[in-house]
Motif scaffolding. Structure first.
Motif, PDB file in Angstrom:
ATOM      1  N   SER A  94       0.815  -1.224   0.000  1.00 44.27           N
ATOM      2  CA  SER A  94       0.000   0.000   0.000  1.00 44.27           C
ATOM      3  C   SER A  94       0.843   1.266   0.000  1.00 44.27           C
ATOM      4  O   SER A  94       0.363   2.330  -0.368  1.00 44.27           O
ATOM      5  N   GLN A  95       2.096   1.199   0.423  1.00 41.40           N
ATOM      6  CA  GLN A  95       2.956   2.375   0.478  1.00 41.40           C
ATOM      7  C   GLN A  95       3.647   2.554  -0.867  1.00 41.40           C
ATOM      8  O   GLN A  95       4.712   2.008  -1.119  1.00 41.40           O
ATOM      9  N   MET A  96       3.052   3.355  -1.717  1.00 43.25           N
ATOM     10  CA  MET A  96       3.569   3.510  -3.068  1.00 43.25           C
ATOM     11  C   MET A  96       4.229   4.865  -3.285  1.00 43.25           C
ATOM     12  O   MET A  96       4.627   5.181  -4.398  1.00 43.25           O
ATOM     13  N   ASP A  97       4.330   5.708  -2.232  1.00 47.08           N
ATOM     14  CA  ASP A  97       4.986   7.008  -2.391  1.00 47.08           C
ATOM     15  C   ASP A  97       6.495   6.870  -2.380  1.00 47.08           C
ATOM     16  O   ASP A  97       7.205   7.769  -2.830  1.00 47.08           O
ATOM     17  N   GLY A  98       7.016   5.762  -1.836  1.00 42.62           N
ATOM     18  CA  GLY A  98       8.445   5.566  -1.740  1.00 42.62           C
ATOM     19  C   GLY A  98       8.932   4.481  -2.677  1.00 42.62           C
ATOM     20  O   GLY A  98       8.207   3.989  -3.549  1.00 42.62           O
ATOM     21  N   ILE A  99      10.189   4.111  -2.513  1.00 45.17           N
ATOM     22  CA  ILE A  99      10.836   3.125  -3.371  1.00 45.17           C
ATOM     23  C   ILE A  99      11.338   1.972  -2.518  1.00 45.17           C
ATOM     24  O   ILE A  99      12.052   2.172  -1.538  1.00 45.17           O
ATOM     25  N   TYR A 100      10.944   0.735  -2.913  1.00 43.89           N
ATOM     26  CA  TYR A 100      11.448  -0.462  -2.254  1.00 43.89           C
ATOM     27  C   TYR A 100      12.724  -0.908  -2.953  1.00 43.89           C
ATOM     28  O   TYR A 100      12.852  -0.823  -4.176  1.00 43.89           O
ATOM     29  N   SER A 101      13.663  -1.389  -2.156  1.00 43.54           N
ATOM     30  CA  SER A 101      14.915  -1.886  -2.717  1.00 43.54           C
ATOM     31  C   SER A 101      15.399  -3.068  -1.893  1.00 43.54           C
ATOM     32  O   SER A 101      14.991  -3.248  -0.742  1.00 43.54           O
ATOM     33  N   ILE A 102      16.285  -3.880  -2.532  1.00 41.05           N
ATOM     34  CA  ILE A 102      16.942  -4.985  -1.835  1.00 41.05           C
ATOM     35  C   ILE A 102      18.437  -4.798  -2.009  1.00 41.05           C
ATOM     36  O   ILE A 102      18.925  -4.585  -3.132  1.00 41.05           O
ATOM     37  N   VAL A 103      19.158  -4.846  -0.894  1.00 42.10           N
ATOM     38  CA  VAL A 103      20.613  -4.729  -0.924  1.00 42.10           C
ATOM     39  C   VAL A 103      21.182  -6.089  -0.545  1.00 42.10           C
ATOM     40  O   VAL A 103      20.963  -6.577   0.566  1.00 42.10           O
TER      41      VAL A 103
ATOM     42  N   THR B  56      12.648   3.738   0.734  1.00 41.09           N
ATOM     43  CA  THR B  56      13.146   5.118   0.695  1.00 41.09           C
ATOM     44  C   THR B  56      12.017   6.052   0.301  1.00 41.09           C
ATOM     45  O   THR B  56      11.326   5.808  -0.701  1.00 41.09           O
ATOM     46  N   ILE B  57      11.844   7.123   1.089  1.00 40.89           N
ATOM     47  CA  ILE B  57      10.813   8.104   0.770  1.00 40.89           C
ATOM     48  C   ILE B  57      11.381   9.497   1.016  1.00 40.89           C
ATOM     49  O   ILE B  57      12.122   9.723   1.979  1.00 40.89           O
ATOM     50  N   GLU B  58      11.074  10.406   0.131  1.00 42.82           N
ATOM     51  CA  GLU B  58      11.523  11.794   0.289  1.00 42.82           C
ATOM     52  C   GLU B  58      10.725  12.454   1.420  1.00 42.82           C
ATOM     53  O   GLU B  58       9.513  12.264   1.535  1.00 42.82           O
ATOM     54  N   GLN B  59      11.435  13.205   2.264  1.00 45.81           N
ATOM     55  CA  GLN B  59      10.774  13.794   3.429  1.00 45.81           C
ATOM     56  C   GLN B  59       9.646  14.740   3.024  1.00 45.81           C
ATOM     57  O   GLN B  59       8.587  14.765   3.663  1.00 45.81           O
ATOM     58  N   ASN B  60       9.848  15.516   1.957  1.00 45.44           N
ATOM     59  CA  ASN B  60       8.801  16.439   1.511  1.00 45.44           C
ATOM     60  C   ASN B  60       7.567  15.695   1.026  1.00 45.44           C
ATOM     61  O   ASN B  60       6.447  16.187   1.170  1.00 45.44           O
ATOM     62  N   VAL B  61       7.780  14.520   0.442  1.00 42.09           N
ATOM     63  CA  VAL B  61       6.635  13.710   0.004  1.00 42.09           C
ATOM     64  C   VAL B  61       5.860  13.206   1.212  1.00 42.09           C
ATOM     65  O   VAL B  61       4.625  13.183   1.223  1.00 42.09           O
ATOM     66  N   LEU B  62       6.602  12.805   2.249  1.00 43.11           N
ATOM     67  CA  LEU B  62       5.950  12.333   3.472  1.00 43.11           C
ATOM     68  C   LEU B  62       5.120  13.436   4.109  1.00 43.11           C
ATOM     69  O   LEU B  62       4.030  13.184   4.639  1.00 43.11           O
ATOM     70  N   PHE B  63       5.642  14.672   4.012  1.00 44.65           N
ATOM     71  CA  PHE B  63       4.948  15.801   4.642  1.00 44.65           C
ATOM     72  C   PHE B  63       4.169  16.639   3.638  1.00 44.65           C
ATOM     73  O   PHE B  63       3.959  17.836   3.837  1.00 44.65           O
ATOM     74  N   LYS B  64       3.734  16.024   2.558  1.00 44.03           N
ATOM     75  CA  LYS B  64       3.063  16.788   1.512  1.00 44.03           C
ATOM     76  C   LYS B  64       1.732  17.383   1.992  1.00 44.03           C
ATOM     77  O   LYS B  64       1.304  18.429   1.512  1.00 44.03           O
ATOM     78  N   ASP B  65       1.117  16.727   2.944  1.00 41.63           N
ATOM     79  CA  ASP B  65      -0.172  17.239   3.443  1.00 41.63           C
ATOM     80  C   ASP B  65      -0.007  18.285   4.535  1.00 41.63           C
ATOM     81  O   ASP B  65      -0.991  18.846   5.000  1.00 41.63           O
ATOM     82  N   ILE B  66       1.254  18.503   4.950  1.00 42.38           N
ATOM     83  CA  ILE B  66       1.443  19.419   6.075  1.00 42.38           C
ATOM     84  C   ILE B  66       1.205  20.867   5.672  1.00 42.38           C
ATOM     85  O   ILE B  66       1.020  21.733   6.534  1.00 42.38           O
ATOM     86  N   LYS B  67       1.230  21.166   4.367  1.00 44.78           N
ATOM     87  CA  LYS B  67       0.983  22.545   3.936  1.00 44.78           C
ATOM     88  C   LYS B  67      -0.410  23.011   4.350  1.00 44.78           C
ATOM     89  O   LYS B  67      -0.611  24.194   4.634  1.00 44.78           O
ATOM     90  N   TYR B  68      -1.361  22.080   4.424  1.00 44.29           N
ATOM     91  CA  TYR B  68      -2.698  22.455   4.885  1.00 44.29           C
ATOM     92  C   TYR B  68      -2.676  22.799   6.373  1.00 44.29           C
ATOM     93  O   TYR B  68      -3.361  23.714   6.832  1.00 44.29           O
TER      94      TYR B  68
END
Length: 745
Positions: A216-225, A282-294
């Motif tokens: 369900s978390q599609m705003d970020g990127i999944y990776s395997i190291v 990995t998720i960009e911090q601004n993307v995580l807080f995209k709703d904070i502008k409201y």
């Protein structure tokens, strides 16, 4: 800059200062509250995202492990199949064609069954010890990378052998630049545990993509190291290589913040113990807080509304506080103007009410004591030459209406004792003039009144003549008025007073009810001596004001020419001025010979032409300017009459036990606090330090030159306690009195 802003703030009205202060404090509180709230909200969102991500990574890891365990089981069924074991124990290349074909068909059939019964397997390859490869499915670049088809020389083959039958999962490059998963496992003989070969399972990358995209978390990127550092990611741009840092993944699971490309990222990771891979999100911090502008918008609206409301409330509060204080300020200005018929109405018993009550009590005390204070103040002005600064300081309590640059003293004498009713009428008439004219009056002694006029000479003469005429014609009182010279400085009030007193000597020689000093002295000398101009010139020499001195010397020349002054009077005037200059020079440690010839007033000055006395006065002004230059333009100005008298008293009575600021203030009839400030201002040191230096000088002299005991010397310099004298002396000199005496001897 901050100092200037602070000065501007402190000069504002109290209501504005209170409003700004309260609003500023509330602004800081709102800012801190909103900032803290936003930070808490961000931390909550970050913690929630990290917790949710770790849960998803654990679920992803569990699903992947289940899948990989299934693949592992399939590999076990395949490699330990008796038919596979039999075929791998011998070199298929040595078989006849039919047996060799049958071996390849049997192994491929088993591989095919495994692929058909399992999901996501792209291919399976078995390599035996004889470099024979049995494959089914897409070809892997691991196979094609073997030099000359020699699989046993490849690193992956040796790695599988070293695992001793345990599987090894890796993600490697696939054909067409694709990433894929490989499971390597050595094949052990069931009979003797000898290595028969290696099995290679290749898993389709679509398996990982399916697992990634199903989350369900599609705003970020999944990776395997993987353990080698290779990264498999949804992001095909390669940015994850600069974002993911394995050196920061020290725990089994966790998160860290990192900067890349000018952006901040949150990397959450979880380690899979089965494969030793690290699953990351990995998720960009601004993307995580995209709703904070409201939330920011809501906070801005709330912030502005709250600040406006607080400003209005603080304005109301500040007015309720500053209003009574503003009233007190207005009443205080009325008192400064001389209006004592005011009163502050205290509505409450808070600090402002207490202050108002104190103000009312102070006014009551002033009303009761103002006549005595004014009389004491007037006597001080008449008895000593007071500077403008001294007068302004002392006049704060008495509020004498002396604000114009005109000062003239008039004495009114009555030849006979007056009946009480006539005395009352006479005083009422005098004080009535005081209500409408700038003048103050008081009883100097029985039968004599003193009036200090603060108006032009013409008005002084007019009012004095009107008063004297009224007393003669209406009250039938024998009164005489003595008028001193008019001056433009408060400093010369004493001179005007002395001149008015001097006129009483000529009372019986001049038949007039109103006499001016200027007119009477003109008759006595048969010409007029310029004593008024002489006094003013001396004053401005003390003030070190060369411009005023030049102006007054010019006025003297005009006066001499207009009044045809005799040469002997000019000689007297010049001699007085040179003597005065010599006294000032000695006082301020200036050699008089640097200014003029000290014998100049001893010679006969025969001034009989305009040119000659012009030259003499030019020489006088030159001497004055040299003196002012020698003292640095301020030396003479530094000692007012009050301080001069104080220094004289200190030098004469330094051994007086009572010598102190209060003692000296009583002698000078001035306020002790004002005296202390004035002394420090003019002499550059405190009263007690100056007195201490005088006493120290005498103590040193007595210790070095006399045979007096230390106890006696202590009393001689003003210290009753010899022990304290010893402590004081050592503090000043570093030696005890005995040590100093021995050293001097």
């Amino acid at each position: 800059m901050l100092t200037r802003l602070g000065l501007v703030f402190h000069n504002l009205k109290l209501s504005y200062k209170l409003t700004i202060a309260i609003s500023f404090v509330c602004l800081i509180a709102l800012t801190l509250f909103s900032t803290t709230t936003i930070m808490i909200y961000k931390n909550m969102m970050t913690d929630k995202e990290i917790s949710s991500t770790l849960t998803n990574l654990d679920a992803f890891r569990g699903n992947l492990n289940n899948y990989l365990n299934g693949i592992d089981k399939s590999s076990v069924l395949l490699i330990y199949n008796p038919a596979i074991q039999d075929h791998l124990e011998s070199n298929a290349d040595l078989l006849n064609p039919e047996d060799r074909l049958k071996a390849f068909q049997d192994i491929n059939q088993k591989i095919k069954e495994i692929i058909n019964n399992s999901y996501g397997i792209s291919s399976i390859a078995i390599m035996d010890n004889y470099n024979n490869a049995f494959t089914f499915g897409e070809s892997s670049n691991l196979l094609t990378s073997a030099p000359n088809g020699n699989y046993r020389d490849t690193a992956w083959f040796r790695m599988a052998e070293n695992r001793d039958g345990l599987y090894q999962w890796e993600i490697t490059d696939w054909s067409q630049s694709k990433k894929t998963m490989h499971m390597l496992r050595s094949i052990k003989s069931i009979r003797n545990q000898q290595t028969l070969g290696v099995v290679l399972f290749t898993i389709s990358p679509d398996i990982l993509k399916t697992m990634f995209t199903s989350d369900s978390q599609m705003d970020g990127i999944y990776s395997i190291v993987v353990s080698s550092g290779e990264i498999y990611s949804q992001d095909e741009s390669g940015r994850q290589q600069s974002i993911i840092d394995t050196s920061k993944m020290n725990a089994a699971k966790g998160h860290y913040f990192t900067e890349a490309g000018g952006k901040t990222y949150i990397v959450t990771y979880s380690t899979n113990p089965l494969t030793n891979w690290k699953f990351t999100y990995t998720i960009e911090q601004n993307v995580l807080f995209k709703d904070i502008k409201y939330i920011y918008f809501i906070w801005v609206v709330f912030f502005i509304g709250s600040f406006i409301l607080i400003s209005l409330i603080s304005l109301k509060i500040s007015k309720s506080i500053s209003g009574p204080l503003k009233t007190l300020t207005i009443l205080n200005k009325e008192v400064e103007r001389g209006n004592l018929n005011v009163k502050f109405l205290s509505l409450y018993k808070d600090e402002v009410g207490i202050l108002g009550s104190s103000f009312n009590r102070m006014l009551d005390n002033i009303r009761e004591g103002i006549p005595l204070r004014r009389e004491k103040m007037l006597r001080s002005i008449l008895e000593q030459n007071m500077s403008k600064e001294e007068f302004m300081e002392l006049n704060q309590l008495t509020a004498l209406p002396l604000i114009q640059p005109f000062y003239q003293v008039v004495l009114i004498d009555f030849a006979i004792d007056l009946p009480a009713h006539k005395l009352k009428l006479m005083e009422e008439r005098m004080y009535r003039y005081g209500e409408t004219s700038p003048m103050v009056c008081f009883t100097l002694k029985p039968g004599q009144y003193c009036i200090l006029f603060n108006d032009s000479k013409e008005e002084t003469y007019r009012i004095t003549n009107e008063l004297i005429d009224y007393y003669h014609t209406q009250l039938e009182i024998s009164a005489v008025g003595y008028i001193g010279n008019d001056y433009n400085e408060i400093y010369f009030v004493k001179n005007s007073f002395e001149e008015a007193k001097e006129l009483s000597k000529y009372r019986f020689f001049i038949d007039s009810h109103c006499m001016s000093y200027e007119a009477v002295m003109g008759k006595v000398w048969q010409t007029t001596y310029p004593d008024k101009l002489e006094n003013q010139l001396k004053y401005y020499i003390e003030q070190a004001d060369p411009e005023q001195c030049r102006t007054l010397v010019g006025n003297l020349l005009i006066f001499i020419r207009d009044n045809n002054i005799k040469p002997f009077i000019i000689h007297t005037l010049l001699a007085n001025m040179y003597i005065y200059l010599q006294q000032l020079s000695v006082k301020h440690h200036v050699d008089p010979q640097q200014l003029f010839d000290p014998r100049i007033w001893q010679t006969d000055l025969l001034v009989d032409s305009q040119g000659s006395f012009q030259r003499n006065f030019d020489e006088l002004i030159a001497a004055i300017e040299k003196y002012i230059q020698a003292i640095g333009g301020q030396g003479a100005r530094s000692l007012s009459p009050a301080i001069q008298k104080a220094v004289s008293v200190m030098e004469a009575e330094y051994n007086n036990y009572e010598m102190g600021i209060d003692f000296m203030a009583r002698i000078l009839h001035i306020n002790s606090v004002y005296f202390s400030q004035l002394f420090k201002k003019e002499l550059g040191t405190s009263f007690m330090d100056y007195l201490s230096q005088i006493r120290l000088g005498h103590a040193r002299r007595l210790l070095g030159e006399s045979n007096l005991k230390i106890k006696e010397i202590s009393k001689e310099v003003g210290y009753a306690d010899p022990h304290y004298f010893g402590i004081w002396f050592k503090d000043k000199t570093g030696l005890t009195p005995s040590q100093y005496r021995n050293q001097s001897t």
